[in-house]
Scaffold this active site. Structure first.
Site, PDB file in Angstrom:
ATOM      1  N   ARG A  37      49.442 -19.763 -26.484  1.00 36.35           N
ATOM      2  CA  ARG A  37      48.319 -20.457 -27.120  1.00 36.35           C
ATOM      3  C   ARG A  37      48.806 -21.409 -28.203  1.00 36.35           C
ATOM      4  O   ARG A  37      48.228 -22.476 -28.401  1.00 36.35           O
ATOM      5  CB  ARG A  37      47.333 -19.443 -27.698  1.00 36.35           C
ATOM      6  CG  ARG A  37      46.607 -18.720 -26.582  1.00 36.35           C
ATOM      7  CD  ARG A  37      45.705 -17.633 -27.075  1.00 36.35           C
ATOM      8  NE  ARG A  37      45.023 -17.074 -25.901  1.00 36.35           N
ATOM      9  CZ  ARG A  37      43.887 -16.419 -25.957  1.00 36.35           C
ATOM     10  NH1 ARG A  37      43.273 -16.213 -27.099  1.00 36.35           N
ATOM     11  NH2 ARG A  37      43.342 -15.964 -24.860  1.00 36.35           N
ATOM     12  N   LYS A 198      37.134  -6.743 -20.390  1.00 36.15           N
ATOM     13  CA  LYS A 198      35.881  -7.094 -21.071  1.00 36.15           C
ATOM     14  C   LYS A 198      34.732  -7.019 -20.071  1.00 36.15           C
ATOM     15  O   LYS A 198      34.211  -8.020 -19.593  1.00 36.15           O
ATOM     16  CB  LYS A 198      35.983  -8.485 -21.683  1.00 36.15           C
ATOM     17  CG  LYS A 198      36.952  -8.532 -22.841  1.00 36.15           C
ATOM     18  CD  LYS A 198      37.074  -9.954 -23.349  1.00 36.15           C
ATOM     19  CE  LYS A 198      38.358 -10.149 -24.107  1.00 36.15           C
ATOM     20  NZ  LYS A 198      38.789 -11.547 -24.081  1.00 36.15           N
ATOM     21  N   GLY A 351      43.283 -15.211 -21.477  1.00 35.56           N
ATOM     22  CA  GLY A 351      44.486 -14.967 -22.272  1.00 35.56           C
ATOM     23  C   GLY A 351      45.447 -14.025 -21.565  1.00 35.56           C
ATOM     24  O   GLY A 351      46.644 -14.310 -21.437  1.00 35.56           O
TER      25      GLY A 351
HETATM   26  P1  ADP Z   1      41.591 -12.017 -19.853  1.00 35.47           P
HETATM   27  O1  ADP Z   1      42.206 -12.065 -21.226  1.00 35.47           O
HETATM   28  O2  ADP Z   1      42.509 -12.569 -18.800  1.00 35.47           O
HETATM   29  O3  ADP Z   1      40.221 -12.623 -19.823  1.00 35.47           O
HETATM   30  P2  ADP Z   1      40.697  -9.305 -20.326  1.00 35.47           P
HETATM   31  O4  ADP Z   1      40.974  -9.497 -21.766  1.00 35.47           O
HETATM   32  O5  ADP Z   1      39.302  -9.114 -19.886  1.00 35.47           O
HETATM   33  O6  ADP Z   1      41.391 -10.456 -19.461  1.00 35.47           O
HETATM   34  O7  ADP Z   1      41.451  -7.980 -19.816  1.00 35.47           O
HETATM   35  C1  ADP Z   1      42.842  -7.795 -19.946  1.00 35.47           C
HETATM   36  C2  ADP Z   1      43.166  -6.352 -20.231  1.00 35.47           C
HETATM   37  O8  ADP Z   1      42.614  -5.496 -19.246  1.00 35.47           O
HETATM   38  C3  ADP Z   1      44.653  -6.064 -20.229  1.00 35.47           C
HETATM   39  O9  ADP Z   1      45.055  -5.641 -21.513  1.00 35.47           O
HETATM   40  C4  ADP Z   1      44.823  -4.966 -19.195  1.00 35.47           C
HETATM   41  O10 ADP Z   1      45.747  -3.971 -19.583  1.00 35.47           O
HETATM   42  C5  ADP Z   1      43.436  -4.374 -19.133  1.00 35.47           C
HETATM   43  N1  ADP Z   1      43.187  -3.634 -17.882  1.00 35.47           N
HETATM   44  C6  ADP Z   1      43.234  -4.101 -16.638  1.00 35.47           C
HETATM   45  N2  ADP Z   1      43.002  -3.113 -15.740  1.00 35.47           N
HETATM   46  C7  ADP Z   1      42.774  -1.993 -16.452  1.00 35.47           C
HETATM   47  C8  ADP Z   1      42.495  -0.629 -16.109  1.00 35.47           C
HETATM   48  N3  ADP Z   1      42.388  -0.233 -14.835  1.00 35.47           N
HETATM   49  N4  ADP Z   1      42.343   0.257 -17.124  1.00 35.47           N
HETATM   50  C9  ADP Z   1      42.472  -0.147 -18.404  1.00 35.47           C
HETATM   51  N5  ADP Z   1      42.742  -1.411 -18.797  1.00 35.47           N
HETATM   52  C10 ADP Z   1      42.894  -2.325 -17.836  1.00 35.47           C
HETATM   53 MG    MG Z   2      42.044 -10.826 -22.947  1.00 37.83          MG
END
Ligand code: ADP
Ligand code: MG
Length: 396
Positions: A37, A198, A351
């Site tokens: 970023r 999220k 992110g």
């Molecule tokens: P982005 O930043 O790409 O929009 P998010 O912030 O929504 O994505 O989600 C990313 C997080 O989700 C990561 O820290 C990852 O470890 C977590 N994650 C993905 N799958 C799981 C799961 N099955 N259980 C817990 N956490 C998860």
């Molecule tokens: Mg994220």
């Protein structure tokens, strides 16, 4: 609608406030674990320095909820910026107030300063007019370059531009242009891949994309909530039980519209979450109540890859598993590689999704567009604009 950009203004000698997205991941020692970023923010900052502007940088970091949190100060960001820009970038201890005003009053053209985390003030997330005005009073022009924050009506990303002229930064302008044109004509089949953590924000998104999308591939924590809502045991997985109703009505509307949803039917489970976790790849129905679902399984990955190979448009936000740890990274890596190989239009963002690509050493060039925003990207694709874009001045 085209927006004015930083190239359309005369910045020489002006106090220019640039809203960046410095919401970087920090480890327990407070070190930045991924500087993407910050790197993305450099073109606009360098451009303004060259133009002889007094460059005032702002950002939020984390969720300090309107109060000072020592662990969320922006000092590590200032150190990183100093390295990239090869000048010392001072970081002030607040983002408004007399000391900040005095410092900015002494700035020379080409100087850069970083203000403190805007979310230390409760006014920020409320878009409080007093706070917005206080920020706006520090500058002559506002440059919005934090695309990842442009979907929120917060003071530093939106409210400031109600009081001083706002234009798009270089990163912001590129996001607007690319995302705007990519989604004008959708080629089908279109696949939407969603994962991550999220959950509440993403459930709403699916609802809005049901008519445009042919297949949803769902993994990550989001899948856990949908599986739980459908009555499956999910053990101790990350799940938002209070979203079960929303999840059920969502699945219903996908079904009614005859769209396909690929949810994991085999999963990677463990009872611990670290580099040394022992894992098993099991069918969903075999999960034990003491285990967590931490990635999509091999069979599910293969099915998802098949869908990706047949798609002509792919939108992806959110990792398929806890990609930060080797034992749970495979699903995300396989999807990233399959998407990279695909000749389809591929639009990725978020992110953590971008962080995962970096971890896997996959070049961003292999995708049509890699967006710095997750929620912001999805909302932009949905509405064709964002509050933080609308508020900027229109191009002549
Ligand atoms: P982005 O930043 O790409 O929009 P998010 O912030 O929504 O994505 O989600 C990313 C997080 O989700 C990561 O820290 C990852 O470890 C977590 N994650 C993905 N799958 C799981 C799961 N099955 N259980 C817990 N956490 C998860
Ligand atoms: Mg994220």
């Amino acid at each position: 609608m085209r927006k004015k950009t930083v190239r359309d203004i005369d910045a020489k000698g002006k106090r220019v406030m640039v809203r960046c997205d410095f919401n970087v991941p920090l480890d327990k020692q407070g070190r930045i674990t991924d500087e993407t970023r910050i790197e993305f923010s450099l073109p606009t900052i360098r451009y303004l320095m060259q133009q002889g502007a007094k460059v005032i940088l702002t950002s939020h970091l984390g969720r300090p909820k309107g109060a000072v949190a020592e662990s969320m100060r922006l000092d590590p960001v200032a150190r990183s910026l100093s390295g990239y820009l090869k000048i010392s970038v001072p970081k002030l201890n607040d983002c408004i107030g007399p000391e900040v005003e005095a410092f900015i009053g002494d700035m020379k053209p080409g100087d850069v300063v970083l203000l403190e985390n805007t979310r230390f003030h409760a006014g920020e997330e409320k878009n409080d007019p007093d706070f917005s005005r206080a920020l706006a009073g520090l500058a002559d022009v506002f440059v919005m370059d934090g695309f990842g924050s442009a979907h929120r009506k917060h003071s530093s990303a939106y409210g400031v531009a109600e009081y001083i002229p706002g234009v798009a930064g270089l990163l912001m302008a590129e996001e607007i242009e690319k995302l705007g044109s990519l989604f004008e004509h959708i080629e089908h089949p279109m696949t939407m891949i969603l994962g991550g953590a999220k959950i509440d924000t993403k459930i709403g998104v699916i609802e809005k994309f049901v008519d445009k999308t042919d297949t949803f591939i769902i993994g990550g924590g989001l899948a856990n909530t949908l599986l739980f809502a459908a009555g499956h045991e999910v053990g101790e997985s990350l799940v938002e039980k209070d979203k079960a109703d929303v999840a059920r009505s969502l699945m219903k509307s996908i079904e009614v519209q005859g769209k396909r949803v690929l949810l994991p039917d085999d999963i990677i489970v463990s009872d611990t979450v670290d580099e040394h976790s022992e894992t098993a790849n099991i069918p969903l129905r075999f999960i034990h109540p003491k285990l967590k679902i931490l990635d999509i399984g091999w069979k599910t990955t293969e099915k998802a890859s098949e869908v990706i190979r047949q798609s002509r448009t792919i939108v992806w936000n959110g990792p398929m598993g806890v990609y930060e740890y080797g034992p749970f990274a495979r699903g995300t890596r396989m999807i990233a590689e399959e998407t990279a190989r695909s000749p389809a239009k591929t639009i990725l963002g978020g992110g953590d999704t971008v962080d995962a690509l970096k971890n896997f050493d996959i070049s961003f060039d292999q995708y049509t567009h890699v967006s710095t925003g997750g929620g912001a990207m999805l909302e932009f694709l949905e509405f064709g604009s964002l509050p933080g874009v609308d508020i900027l001045q229109d191009a002549d």
